[in-house]
Design a protein around this motif. Structure first.
Motif, PDB file in Angstrom:
ATOM      1  N   LEU A 111      -5.711  -1.835   6.230  1.00 48.86           N
ATOM      2  CA  LEU A 111      -5.211  -2.906   5.358  1.00 48.86           C
ATOM      3  C   LEU A 111      -3.684  -2.871   5.274  1.00 48.86           C
ATOM      4  N   ARG A 112      -3.108  -1.666   5.153  1.00 46.33           N
ATOM      5  CA  ARG A 112      -1.650  -1.547   5.057  1.00 46.33           C
ATOM      6  C   ARG A 112      -0.948  -1.946   6.347  1.00 46.33           C
ATOM      7  N   ALA A 113      -1.629  -1.749   7.467  1.00 44.79           N
ATOM      8  CA  ALA A 113      -1.001  -2.022   8.756  1.00 44.79           C
ATOM      9  C   ALA A 113      -0.713  -3.502   8.977  1.00 44.79           C
ATOM     10  N   ARG A 114      -1.486  -4.377   8.343  1.00 43.37           N
ATOM     11  CA  ARG A 114      -1.358  -5.797   8.657  1.00 43.37           C
ATOM     12  C   ARG A 114      -1.108  -6.714   7.478  1.00 43.37           C
ATOM     13  N   LEU A 115      -1.299  -6.240   6.275  1.00 43.49           N
ATOM     14  CA  LEU A 115      -1.250  -7.139   5.121  1.00 43.49           C
ATOM     15  C   LEU A 115      -0.167  -6.743   4.128  1.00 43.49           C
ATOM     16  N   PRO A 116       0.421  -7.742   3.471  1.00 40.92           N
ATOM     17  CA  PRO A 116       1.374  -7.423   2.400  1.00 40.92           C
ATOM     18  C   PRO A 116       0.636  -6.789   1.215  1.00 40.92           C
ATOM     19  N   LEU A 117       1.365  -6.071   0.417  1.00 41.84           N
ATOM     20  CA  LEU A 117       0.811  -5.305  -0.688  1.00 41.84           C
ATOM     21  C   LEU A 117      -0.119  -6.122  -1.591  1.00 41.84           C
ATOM     22  N   HIS A 118       0.297  -7.320  -1.960  1.00 42.67           N
ATOM     23  CA  HIS A 118      -0.483  -8.107  -2.918  1.00 42.67           C
ATOM     24  C   HIS A 118      -1.806  -8.627  -2.352  1.00 42.67           C
ATOM     25  N   LEU A 119      -2.020  -8.541  -1.040  1.00 39.33           N
ATOM     26  CA  LEU A 119      -3.267  -9.037  -0.445  1.00 39.33           C
ATOM     27  C   LEU A 119      -4.223  -7.929  -0.020  1.00 39.33           C
ATOM     28  N   ARG A 120      -3.793  -6.691  -0.060  1.00 37.18           N
ATOM     29  CA  ARG A 120      -4.642  -5.597   0.429  1.00 37.18           C
ATOM     30  C   ARG A 120      -5.919  -5.439  -0.370  1.00 37.18           C
ATOM     31  N   ARG A 121      -5.808  -5.416  -1.670  1.00 36.24           N
ATOM     32  CA  ARG A 121      -6.997  -5.213  -2.503  1.00 36.24           C
ATOM     33  C   ARG A 121      -7.978  -6.386  -2.384  1.00 36.24           C
ATOM     34  N   PRO A 122      -7.532  -7.640  -2.499  1.00 37.65           N
ATOM     35  CA  PRO A 122      -8.504  -8.739  -2.385  1.00 37.65           C
ATOM     36  C   PRO A 122      -9.136  -8.828  -0.996  1.00 37.65           C
ATOM     37  N   VAL A 123      -8.355  -8.600   0.049  1.00 40.21           N
ATOM     38  CA  VAL A 123      -8.924  -8.649   1.398  1.00 40.21           C
ATOM     39  C   VAL A 123      -9.911  -7.495   1.581  1.00 40.21           C
ATOM     40  N   GLY A 124      -9.577  -6.325   1.064  1.00 35.54           N
ATOM     41  CA  GLY A 124     -10.500  -5.193   1.130  1.00 35.54           C
ATOM     42  C   GLY A 124     -11.796  -5.482   0.401  1.00 35.54           C
TER      43      GLY A 124
END
Length: 143
Positions: A111-124
């Protein structure tokens, strides 16, 4: 002298392609949501959180639409019959595999490799919910 016919052997890539039911399911689910508009990620998650029994298609829709906004050019998902695999498909499959085996460090890394901080949790969260529903779909097909 006995001659044997040469049998074409599948390449390593073709063999792995046939062994990826998750990839096929992902492509089928994602195919239906290509033309939909982008959405606000937190609004989408809130709607799905209030309707937790929604099917895999709803979570695939939400995940693809959020990734369309999160990634510079949107995710590349090939047609179901494509022989090759895109980088985005490989990334999603790695994310799904990490989530399935509860490998939190790998999930976090992906998640950290491709997404900005604010989107990691919802995408996960969306990916985890989609994995759960995809597993349920494969379990019912196997039974």
């Amino acid at each position: 002298m006995r001659q044997t016919a040469l049998k074409p052997t599948p390449s390593l890539h073709e063999a792995s392609y046939r062994q990826e039911p998750a990839l096929m399911m992902l492509r089928i689910l994602m195919r239906k949501c290509r033309a939909k508009a982008r959405v606000e990620v937190f609004e989408t998650c809130a709607l799905l959180l209030h309707a937790p029994k929604e099917g895999a298609q709803d979570y695939a829709d939400a995940l693809l639409r959020v990734l369309s906004a999160a990634l510079p050019k949107g995710p590349v998902i090939y047609e179901a019959t494509a022989q090759e695999r895109s980088f985005d498909e490989s990334w999603l499959l790695a994310l799904f595999a990490a989530i399935s085996r509860a490998d939190h460090p790998s999930t976090s890394f992906l998640l950290r490799a491709r997404l900005p901080l604010h989107l990691r949790r919802p995408v996960g969260w969306l990916a985890a919910e989609l994995v759960e529903r995809m597993n349920a779909m494969s379990d019912t097909r196997m039974a």
